[in-house]
Design a protein around this motif. Structure first.
Motif, mmCIF file in Angstrom:
data_model
loop_
_atom_site.group_PDB
_atom_site.id
_atom_site.type_symbol
_atom_site.label_atom_id
_atom_site.label_comp_id
_atom_site.label_asym_id
_atom_site.label_seq_id
_atom_site.Cartn_x
_atom_site.Cartn_y
_atom_site.Cartn_z
ATOM 1 N N ILE A 94 0.840 -1.184 0.000
ATOM 2 C CA ILE A 94 0.000 0.000 0.000
ATOM 3 C C ILE A 94 0.881 1.241 0.000
ATOM 4 N N VAL A 95 0.456 2.261 -0.710
ATOM 5 C CA VAL A 95 1.170 3.532 -0.730
ATOM 6 C C VAL A 95 0.383 4.521 0.118
ATOM 7 N N ILE A 96 1.032 5.057 1.169
ATOM 8 C CA ILE A 96 0.358 6.022 2.027
ATOM 9 C C ILE A 96 1.251 7.236 2.249
ATOM 10 N N LYS A 97 0.669 8.284 2.776
ATOM 11 C CA LYS A 97 1.417 9.521 2.980
ATOM 12 C C LYS A 97 2.487 9.335 4.047
ATOM 13 N N LYS A 98 3.599 10.045 3.893
ATOM 14 C CA LYS A 98 4.751 9.873 4.781
ATOM 15 C C LYS A 98 4.435 10.258 6.222
ATOM 16 N N GLU A 99 3.402 11.080 6.430
ATOM 17 C CA GLU A 99 3.050 11.506 7.785
ATOM 18 C C GLU A 99 2.646 10.338 8.675
ATOM 19 N N MET A 100 2.334 9.194 8.076
ATOM 20 C CA MET A 100 1.897 8.031 8.844
ATOM 21 C C MET A 100 3.049 7.122 9.272
ATOM 22 N N LEU A 116 4.807 1.455 0.942
ATOM 23 C CA LEU A 116 5.690 2.570 0.620
ATOM 24 C C LEU A 116 5.081 3.875 1.122
ATOM 25 N N TYR A 117 5.950 4.797 1.516
ATOM 26 C CA TYR A 117 5.506 6.115 1.969
ATOM 27 C C TYR A 117 5.781 7.141 0.889
ATOM 28 N N MET A 118 4.796 7.994 0.645
ATOM 29 C CA MET A 118 4.947 9.025 -0.380
ATOM 30 C C MET A 118 4.865 10.412 0.245
ATOM 31 N N ASP A 119 5.826 11.250 -0.125
ATOM 32 C CA ASP A 119 5.832 12.651 0.300
ATOM 33 C C ASP A 119 5.117 13.466 -0.773
ATOM 34 N N VAL A 137 5.346 -4.295 -9.107
ATOM 35 C CA VAL A 137 4.140 -4.837 -9.750
ATOM 36 C C VAL A 137 4.521 -5.656 -10.971
ATOM 37 N N LYS A 138 5.460 -5.157 -11.733
ATOM 38 C CA LYS A 138 5.932 -5.891 -12.913
ATOM 39 C C LYS A 138 6.524 -7.243 -12.513
ATOM 40 N N ASP A 139 7.089 -7.290 -11.297
ATOM 41 C CA ASP A 139 7.673 -8.533 -10.786
ATOM 42 C C ASP A 139 6.644 -9.446 -10.124
ATOM 43 N N GLY A 140 5.369 -8.997 -10.086
ATOM 44 C CA GLY A 140 4.318 -9.881 -9.601
ATOM 45 C C GLY A 140 3.662 -9.503 -8.294
ATOM 46 N N ARG A 141 3.990 -8.337 -7.740
ATOM 47 C CA ARG A 141 3.316 -7.901 -6.514
ATOM 48 C C ARG A 141 2.064 -7.107 -6.862
ATOM 49 N N ASN A 142 1.164 -7.008 -5.890
ATOM 50 C CA ASN A 142 -0.030 -6.184 -6.038
ATOM 51 C C ASN A 142 0.116 -4.951 -5.156
ATOM 52 N N TYR A 143 -0.526 -3.863 -5.568
ATOM 53 C CA TYR A 143 -0.449 -2.631 -4.792
ATOM 54 C C TYR A 143 -1.806 -1.943 -4.722
ATOM 55 N N LEU A 144 -1.972 -1.163 -3.653
ATOM 56 C CA LEU A 144 -3.145 -0.310 -3.479
ATOM 57 C C LEU A 144 -2.661 1.133 -3.374
ATOM 58 N N ILE A 145 -3.294 2.014 -4.139
ATOM 59 C CA ILE A 145 -2.957 3.432 -4.059
ATOM 60 C C ILE A 145 -4.238 4.246 -4.165
ATOM 61 N N LYS A 162 -5.508 12.276 -9.206
ATOM 62 C CA LYS A 162 -4.258 12.822 -9.716
ATOM 63 C C LYS A 162 -3.707 11.926 -10.818
ATOM 64 N N ALA A 163 -3.362 12.526 -11.935
ATOM 65 C CA ALA A 163 -2.910 11.749 -13.088
ATOM 66 C C ALA A 163 -1.587 11.039 -12.836
ATOM 67 N N GLY A 164 -0.703 11.665 -12.046
ATOM 68 C CA GLY A 164 0.639 11.117 -11.857
ATOM 69 C C GLY A 164 0.680 9.709 -11.305
ATOM 70 N N THR A 165 -0.302 9.364 -10.455
ATOM 71 C CA THR A 165 -0.285 8.029 -9.851
ATOM 72 C C THR A 165 -0.473 6.924 -10.892
ATOM 73 N N PHE A 166 -1.076 7.256 -12.024
ATOM 74 C CA PHE A 166 -1.364 6.248 -13.043
ATOM 75 C C PHE A 166 -0.149 5.940 -13.923
ATOM 76 N N LYS A 167 0.931 6.710 -13.722
ATOM 77 C CA LYS A 167 2.168 6.374 -14.416
ATOM 78 C C LYS A 167 2.670 5.005 -13.958
#
Length: 243
Positions: A94-100, A116-119, A137-145, A162-167
């Motif tokens: 899961i990707v969450i904000k760095k404040e956590m 992962l933490y995102m600033d 993800v390419k290596d076979g993991r799943n993620y939530l964002i 936000k469009a950037g997350t879809f990169k």
């Protein structure tokens, strides 16, 4: 906060053991992602029931049969993660904000699921996170964002994606799984401990071939539209239950 304390009190007999287990599974060199996630998944149902929260989940059968996909969901608050840990049976990061990253237990669970933490204020750091997620993800993991970047302040009305997350999906060339959650803001933000129901709808995956020629803004708009439509459809089906 009231419901969190209520949950703790109702689970007080199990809390010491759960805390010990969580700390044990943070040793990611000794315990696998599957082992740690299985424990988190197992206790989430008990925690939600203790908090008098019922989860109405549909669409799990639509999830890709193989790992290596990204869940994109609207964001309503801290309870969102509990819904996913309870209803999604396979491990995911899961990707969450760095404040956590210094919040007790939250940081341990994120470590267990290899999150992962995102600033949000640091574009370069955010892009590094997107690149790392794409590689995993390419290596076979799943993620939530959560592509809104922050929780919505308007209940069941999502904010702009936000469009950037879809990169991340474009780089990984993976399926995108839109997910709609509803009423998730209520358990922890209402100040009430009365029984409540939250909803989650896993939508049909969008395969890479369907979006490979699209720009990230177009992909974001498409996923946001699908989630908004799912929320409206659930509102029609459930009526006043959707707050």
């Amino acid at each position: 906060m009231k419901r969190i304390l209520f949950m703790v009190l109702r689970c007080i007999v199990f809390v010491p053991f759960w805390y010990y287990q969580i700390k044990r599974y943070t040793n990611t060199e000794k315990y696998s992602e599957e082992e740690g996630f299985a424990f988190i998944h197992k206790i989430m149902g008990k925690i939600c029931r203790a908090g008098r929260v019922e989860i109405d989940a549909k669409g799990m059968e639509q999830l890709p049969k193989e790992n290596g996909y990204i869940l994109f969901s609207n964001h309503q608050g801290l309870f969102d993660s509990l819904i996913f840990f309870e209803t999604h049976e396979r491990p995911f990061g899961i990707v969450i904000k760095k404040e956590m990253q210094n919040v007790i237990l939250v940081k341990d669970i994120i470590r267990i699921v290899r999150g992962l933490y995102m600033d949000r204020e640091d574009l370069r750091q955010s892009m590094r996170v997107i690149q790392q997620m794409s590689k995993e993800v390419k290596d076979g993991r799943n993620y939530l964002i959560f592509p809104e970047g922050t929780r919505s302040k308007t209940g069941n009305v999502p904010g702009e994606f936000k469009a950037g997350t879809f990169k991340s999906a474009l780089k990984a060339k993976c399926p995108i799984v839109p997910v709609a959650i509803m009423n998730s803001f209520y358990p922890f933000d209402s100040g009430s401990i009365k029984p409540t129901k939250v909803y989650i709808r896993y939508l049909k995956p969008i395969e890479y071939v369907e979006y490979q020629s699209m720009k990230t803004k177009e992909i974001a708009a498409m996923v946001e539209t699908k989630i908004r439509e799912a929320i409206e459809q659930t509102r029609i089906e459930e009526g006043a239950a959707i707050l």
